[in-house]
Design an enzyme around this catalytic site. Structure first.
Site, mmCIF file in Angstrom:
data_model
loop_
_atom_site.group_PDB
_atom_site.id
_atom_site.type_symbol
_atom_site.label_atom_id
_atom_site.label_comp_id
_atom_site.label_asym_id
_atom_site.label_seq_id
_atom_site.Cartn_x
_atom_site.Cartn_y
_atom_site.Cartn_z
ATOM 1 N N SER A 49 3.214 35.335 40.852
ATOM 2 C CA SER A 49 2.502 36.343 41.612
ATOM 3 C C SER A 49 1.600 35.676 42.653
ATOM 4 O O SER A 49 2.088 34.988 43.542
ATOM 5 C CB SER A 49 1.709 37.238 40.653
ATOM 6 N N HIS A 54 7.507 42.447 36.678
ATOM 7 C CA HIS A 54 6.737 41.399 37.332
ATOM 8 C C HIS A 54 6.502 40.183 36.430
ATOM 9 O O HIS A 54 6.567 39.040 36.891
ATOM 10 C CB HIS A 54 5.400 41.982 37.794
ATOM 11 N N ASP A 57 10.743 44.436 39.495
ATOM 12 C CA ASP A 57 9.340 44.193 39.823
ATOM 13 C C ASP A 57 8.878 45.205 40.872
ATOM 14 O O ASP A 57 9.383 45.212 41.991
ATOM 15 C CB ASP A 57 9.185 42.758 40.340
#
Length: 768
Positions: free
Chosen positions: A621, A744, A712
């Protein structure tokens, strides 16, 4: 000539020769041994009829790679207090697997156990009520009443009434009516059931709460009478609120309220990992299980809900004191008011009216305020993601909770009368501690480090309850924390340290909290030869307002066991260091955080902890954002990189993510919240691009691995794919693995396994 003899044709993975494939197989066997280590998720304690003893029940999880699910089990123990103040745990011989179980909730007395099984598709949700020997009641709740019960840890709220006759809970509201069509066109009258010769349309699209909540119906409140299985929806809560975290309020003069958290549902931004969504505590009268006519009259009169926290922008995890005199709650007002997805928490209380006369103007009393800039070695503020079901010591006003303190997780006690905060876990420990349950005035916790698997600890006060009470901690031998000899040997050869890294070249305009050193967790061999410099993996957390604590992580321990040192960087903007340091990053992403990581790497090289020619970097991320920024801004620094669902282009992400407001806040800083718009201007998009890793992609030389979850919603895969295609276009060695059913976090057991196996092999290939 075709092979027609039935013998399997040996296949070698693309990009691997026979020797590489052999090494890949060897790595997979080692990773399997790390993967097999069980995790203790939760614990409950119960009073025992045996004098001087109690019992405990532990919820344990373990990945099942073949089924691609987490295997859950319950392990029980009798806890015996000895005369010399020591304690012994007598474990059940085997754990009991909890197949298909979504939630387990003991009753207040511990005499009953609720087991909830959510079913897939159109099947009903099952409630089971157990006593100590058998299932006493079982109810199937059809989807016409409600869908699956929320067991997500956020909207989740399952609460027994004190008399143990009724349970309040949060579940998906029933499916809304869909248009029905047949060969004659639209049917004016239809039922929810499937009808022969007809089919259901889709109806209006309804927004959900984003990442991990795709397809989930809005959370709603229900109560069930466990004697007869009757379920009632709680009236008065409109669809303009999504509800969660419900608890029973103390009963006053036959008035029975439920207290819950409500989030406005007008525009549902992603809520997973995001406490910056405005919310409040509400009270509503609980339904009565009486005659239908009386219930109708009662509900009509009592269906008004009361906002208990109008003067504060966030209220979470309501928890009543044991005597019912006050209601304690956590607030993420710093996150809501600033726009940061996570920030420093605060703790508050409301004195609960003894006459049951609730109103919207109850006084909110601050217990633990937000800490802006902690003094060195002092309490940095609350960073707490949950409360225990029973967090209170016997004095009735001291609660025990886990929080983050720098790069460690610690256990705190909070006196909600005085606001005094005390550290219970050892002050001299760099290990991370997490409270599991209270056993009277004793504590059951886990303790671990990056190189030590979790162990159960039993904490006892040396003195009476006070702000300065001393605690002693005993080791608890448990069958659930065993691992293979090879893993033990590997971990035994490693050590860790938490190092402070001075900020390099900081501006005088920085607030004091942002000028202080940040931290990194360093894992290295114990017997390091001075003349040898080891390859180093830099590990970067996401967020950016998150933190890597000094607890055991299977994936990181596996990478360290391959001969790599680890540098786990908590750059400025991380949780655990006060609000000033955290708020220094928004508006400076791609520069301040990148500089901090480069400073940490140079610090490690100067200390002789790394071979400067063999440095790899991995992040997920925002950690992937930093990874792809670093290989562009420092193209000669890294031998290999791996990015898991990385943010590579704000300009692309802002129109596709479930949290477009995050892009504005992190790029623009404090003004980002006020200027957010769903329709970004050309000027917005230009700044987004300039702050993104994609703006440096032409300079990248580093072989880079991408691991992407196709489902995601937080950082949709197009971000990573665009960047990977640009690298390939520029002739950079690039590899992409797509996990079709992952979101995610990429945490499904098979995906997690393949991710870190591939990362390990990728780094070994380029950092030999």
């Amino acid at each position: 000539m075709d092979d027609v003899g039935g013998r399997p044709i040996k296949q070698i993975l693309e990009g691997l020769d026979a020797a590489s494939e052999e090494e890949f197989a060897s790595l997979s066997k080692l990773l399997q041994e790390f993967t097999d280590i069980p995790t203790i998720d939760k614990a409950w304690t119960f009073k025992s009829e045996t004098e001087g003893g109690s019992s405990a029940m532990f919820l344990i999880s373990q990945p099942d790679l073949l089924s691609n699910k987490m295997r859950k089990s319950i392990l029980s123990s009798h806890i015996l207090q000895k005369s010399n103040n020591s304690v012994s745990f007598h474990w059940a011989p085997f754990p009991i697997e909890m197949t298909g179980v979504s939630a387990v909730v003991p009753s207040p007395s511990g005499s009953k156990l609720l087991v909830i099984r959510n079913s897939e598709g159109d099947s009903p949700t099952h409630f089971e009520i157990w006593d100590q020997s058998q299932v006493k009641k079982e109810f199937a709740i059809p989807r016409s009443i409600h869908g699956s019960v929320y067991s997500d840890g956020w909207f989740e709220g399952i609460s027994w009434k004190l008399d143990e006759t009724v349970i309040a809970y949060v579940a998906e509201e029933p499916d809304s009516p869909k248009p029905t069509f047949s060969s004659f066109g639209y049917k004016k009258e239809s039922t929810a059931d499937k009808e022969f010769g007809s089919w259901k349309g889709q109806g209006d699209w309804e927004e959900d709460w984003g990442e991990t909540y795709a397809g989930k119906r809005q959370p709603a409140l229900f109560v069930i009478d466990i004697c007869c299985g009757e379920v009632r929806a709680v009236t008065g809560v409109g669809r303009d609120l999504s509800v969660g975290q419900v608890v029973w309020a103390p009963s006053v003069e036959d008035q029975q309220y439920l207290v819950f958290v409500g989030w406005p549902s007008t525009r549902k931004f992603g809520v997973k990992y995001c406490s910056n969504r405005p919310c409040a505590l509400y009270a509503v009268k609980a339904p009565s299980f009486i005659s239908e006519a009386s219930a109708t009259r009662s509900n009509a009169a009592d269906s008004l809900i009361i906002n208990l926290t109008q003067s504060i922008s966030s209220a979470l995890f309501p928890c009543f004191s044991q005597d019912g005199k006050f209601l304690v709650f956590l607030s993420a007002k710093s996150a809501v008011d600033s726009g940061a997805h996570l920030a420093t928490d605060s703790l508050h209380k409301i004195e609960w009216p003894s006459d049951g006369n609730l109103g919207p103007f109850l006084k909110i009393i601050d217990v633990v305020p937000v800490v802006m800039c902690p003094e060195d070695g002092c309490f940095p503020g609350l960073y707490c993601s949950k409360f225990l079901d029973k967090p209170w010591l016997s004095d009735g006003h001291t609660m025990v909770l886990s929080s983050v303190w720098g790069s460690t997780q610690i256990i705190l006690s909070v006196d909600v009368l005085s606001g005094q905060v005390s550290r219970i876990s050892p002050n001299n420990s760099d290990f991370s501690w997490d409270v599991l349950a209270l056993d009277g005035d004793n504590i059951i916790a886990t303790c671990s480090s990056p190189v030590d698997i979790p162990e159960i600890k039993y904490g006892s006060r040396v003195e009476k309850i006070s702000v300065d009470a001393k605690w002693s901690w005993q080791d608890v031998v448990t069958p659930s924390t065993k691992c293979s000899e090879r893993v033990l040997s590997s971990l035994g050869s490693l050590q860790f340290d938490i190092i402070k890294i001075p900020v390099r070249g900081h501006s005088e305009n920085l607030p004091k909290g942002a000028s202080k050193p940040f931290e990194a967790i360093c894992v290295s061999p114990k017997c390091k030869k001075p003349e040898l410099h080891y390859p180093l993996i830099v590990i970067l957390h996401g967020g950016p307002h998150d933190v890597s604590v000094s607890s055991f992580t299977k994936s990181s321990a596996f990478l360290a066991s391959l001969g790599f040192g680890l540098l786990i960087v908590n750059y400025r903007g991380s949780l655990g260091f006060g609000e000033e340091a955290l708020q220094s990053l928004p508006g400076k992403v791609g520069s301040q955080d990148v500089d901090d990581v480069l400073t940490a790497i140079d610090h490690a090289i100067d200390k002789g902890l790394a071979d400067p020619s063999k440095i790899a970097v991995v992040g997920i991320s925002h950690g992937g954002f930093l990874t792809t920024h670093l290989i562009g801004q420092a193209p000669d620094k890294f031998a290999a990189a791996a990015a898991r669902n990385p943010v590579c282009n704000f300009a692309l992400m802002v129109g596709t993510s479930d949290i477009p407001d995050w892009c504005f806040f992190e790029v623009y800083g404090s003004e980002g919240k006020s200027i957010f718009t769903e329709s970004s201007s050309a000027e917005n998009l230009a700044l987004f691009h300039s702050k993104s890793p994609i703006s440096h992609v032409s300079k990248v030389k580093t072989p880079t691995l991408f691991l992407l979850g196709a489902r995601d919603l937080r950082v949709p895969i197009y971000d990573g794919i665009q960047y990977a295609r640009a690298l390939k276009e520029n002739g950079v060695e690039t590899k992409v693995i797509m996990f079709p059913n992952d979101v995610h976090a990429i945490k499904r057991p098979q995906s997690d396994f393949e991710s870190f196996l591939t990362i390990g092999a990728w780094f070994k290939k380029y950092c030999r």
